[in-house]
Write a protein that holds these residues in place. Sequence first.
Motif, short mmCIF file in Angstrom:
data_model
loop_
_atom_site.label_atom_id
_atom_site.label_comp_id
_atom_site.label_asym_id
_atom_site.label_seq_id
_atom_site.Cartn_x
_atom_site.Cartn_y
_atom_site.Cartn_z
N GLU A 223 -6.18 15.05 163.88
CA GLU A 223 -7.49 15.01 165.09
C GLU A 223 -7.52 13.65 166.14
OE1 GLU A 223 -9.18 17.44 161.36
OE2 GLU A 223 -8.22 14.88 161.38
N VAL A 224 -7.89 12.10 165.30
CA VAL A 224 -6.93 11.15 166.28
C VAL A 224 -6.48 11.55 167.35
CG1 VAL A 224 -6.96 8.75 166.30
CG2 VAL A 224 -8.71 9.82 164.34
N ALA A 225 -4.77 11.96 166.33
CA ALA A 225 -4.11 11.61 167.87
C ALA A 225 -3.77 12.76 168.78
CB ALA A 225 -2.40 12.46 166.47
N GLN A 226 -4.78 13.64 168.47
CA GLN A 226 -4.63 14.64 169.44
C GLN A 226 -6.09 14.08 170.73
OE1 GLN A 226 -6.98 18.80 167.74
NE2 GLN A 226 -5.41 18.10 166.13
N VAL A 227 -6.61 12.88 169.89
CA VAL A 227 -7.11 12.64 170.97
C VAL A 227 -6.64 11.69 172.12
CG1 VAL A 227 -9.60 11.08 171.25
CG2 VAL A 227 -9.74 13.19 169.92
N LEU A 228 -5.47 11.08 171.25
CA LEU A 228 -5.43 10.46 172.14
C LEU A 228 -4.24 11.00 172.97
CD1 LEU A 228 -5.62 7.59 169.83
CD2 LEU A 228 -2.61 7.11 169.65
N LEU A 229 -3.76 11.73 172.73
CA LEU A 229 -2.93 12.56 174.07
C LEU A 229 -4.30 13.37 174.90
CD1 LEU A 229 -0.67 14.63 171.54
CD2 LEU A 229 -0.17 12.82 173.08
N GLN A 230 -4.82 13.42 174.40
CA GLN A 230 -6.43 14.19 175.17
C GLN A 230 -6.51 12.79 176.82
OE1 GLN A 230 -9.76 15.41 173.43
NE2 GLN A 230 -8.87 17.69 173.11
N ARG A 231 -6.46 12.00 175.97
CA ARG A 231 -7.35 10.78 176.95
C ARG A 231 -5.53 10.34 177.55
NH1 ARG A 231 -11.53 12.45 175.14
NH2 ARG A 231 -12.96 11.09 174.40
N TYR A 232 -4.39 10.21 177.48
CA TYR A 232 -3.31 10.42 177.79
C TYR A 232 -3.26 11.31 179.26
CZ TYR A 232 1.29 10.81 178.77
OH TYR A 232 2.85 10.85 179.06
N ASP A 233 -3.99 12.75 178.45
CA ASP A 233 -3.28 13.72 180.02
C ASP A 233 -4.37 13.07 181.03
OD1 ASP A 233 -1.39 14.90 178.41
OD2 ASP A 233 -2.37 16.02 177.14
N ALA A 234 -5.35 13.01 180.65
CA ALA A 234 -6.84 12.87 181.74
C ALA A 234 -5.92 11.67 182.71
CB ALA A 234 -7.75 12.67 180.59
N ALA A 235 -5.37 10.15 181.85
CA ALA A 235 -5.26 9.77 182.45
C ALA A 235 -5.00 9.45 183.74
CB ALA A 235 -5.27 8.25 182.16
N ARG A 236 -2.77 10.51 183.46
CA ARG A 236 -2.41 10.83 184.31
C ARG A 236 -2.77 11.57 185.34
NH1 ARG A 236 1.92 14.84 181.46
NH2 ARG A 236 2.80 14.54 182.84
N THR A 237 -3.63 11.77 185.37
CA THR A 237 -4.16 13.14 186.89
C THR A 237 -3.83 11.88 188.11
OG1 THR A 237 -6.66 12.63 186.18
CG2 THR A 237 -5.93 14.49 185.57
N PRO A 238 -3.89 12.02 189.08
CA PRO A 238 -3.90 11.49 190.80
C PRO A 238 -5.08 10.36 190.58
CG PRO A 238 -2.65 13.31 190.71
CD PRO A 238 -3.34 13.46 189.58
N ALA A 239 -6.28 11.54 190.57
CA ALA A 239 -8.17 11.15 190.67
C ALA A 239 -7.73 9.20 190.08
CB ALA A 239 -8.88 12.13 189.98
N LEU A 240 -6.88 9.09 188.62
CA LEU A 240 -7.37 7.62 188.31
C LEU A 240 -7.21 6.67 189.42
CD1 LEU A 240 -7.59 7.87 184.48
CD2 LEU A 240 -9.81 7.77 185.81
N THR A 241 -7.96 5.40 189.45
CA THR A 241 -6.62 4.84 190.96
C THR A 241 -6.07 3.84 189.32
OG1 THR A 241 -9.06 4.38 191.88
CG2 THR A 241 -7.38 2.82 191.73
N ALA A 242 -4.97 3.77 189.80
CA ALA A 242 -4.18 2.89 189.30
C ALA A 242 -3.92 0.76 189.56
CB ALA A 242 -2.58 3.00 189.60
N ILE A 243 -3.99 0.36 188.25
CA ILE A 243 -3.72 -0.61 188.39
C ILE A 243 -3.04 -1.28 188.58
CG2 ILE A 243 -4.57 -2.91 187.39
CD1 ILE A 243 -5.82 -1.21 184.96
N GLY A 244 -2.54 -2.36 190.14
CA GLY A 244 -1.21 -2.86 190.35
C GLY A 244 -0.88 -1.56 191.44
#
Length: 245
Positions: A223-244
């Motif tokens: 379950e923890v591994a699945q949450v990691l991948l959920q957070r990864y997928d959400a962060a890949r979306t262009p809506a998030l502002t990239a650092i740098g």
Amino acid sequence: MPRPVLLVIAHGSRDPRHAATVHALVRRVRALRPGVRVETGFLDFNIPSVSGVLESLAAEGVRDVVALPLLLTRAFHAKSDIPAVLSEAPARLRIRQAEVLGPSPLLTAALERRLYEAGLSPADKSSTGVVLASAGSTDPEAIAVIAEIAREWRRTGWCAVRPAFASASLPRTGDAVRELRALGCKRVAVAPYVLAPGFLPDRIARGAAEADILSDVLGASPEVAQVLLQRYDAARTPALTAIGA
């Protein structure tokens, strides 16, 4: 376009069990998503360091990175330490910081998995009080999140659920165990809401001396591994502002 590298950022510990658990979790994530490159960096005590991994990735020509804090709440490390380290990364890297792991229904499922592995069964829920034992924090937001997880988890059928903290906040694990006894719960279980073994989880274990059940840390549970991948997928979306960027 290649997928961003997933950089899992762990706190680090002098306790070798900590790094071993982190690496086991990362291996499970790699197995679940073989098309994603997953690296691990530590903020302290262990190697490789986060900055060292970022330097190496930049030297290889990597462009995109999702930095994922291996944390259960948004406390000091997620709000301050990690952004500070990422801000010093090589300029060629586009880094998105993912959200912390908690709260998540999958993490609650992992907590229950550990309790059942320790000897409970679903039939025991209504007569069992559970101490949701976390590391603790001085951040009010983090403490409020733990309290809300306890309230929500109680609604799934446990006799009672009480939050407890190994440091910085009250109550301590032993006090919560005694409170559940006083409430009349037939048995009391302590569920560590921590990811890996170490100093504070050991303190939780000592506080569970009067409990009937002590479950293991969340560790490399699926379950923890699945949450990691959920957070990864959400962060890949262009809506998030990239650092740098």
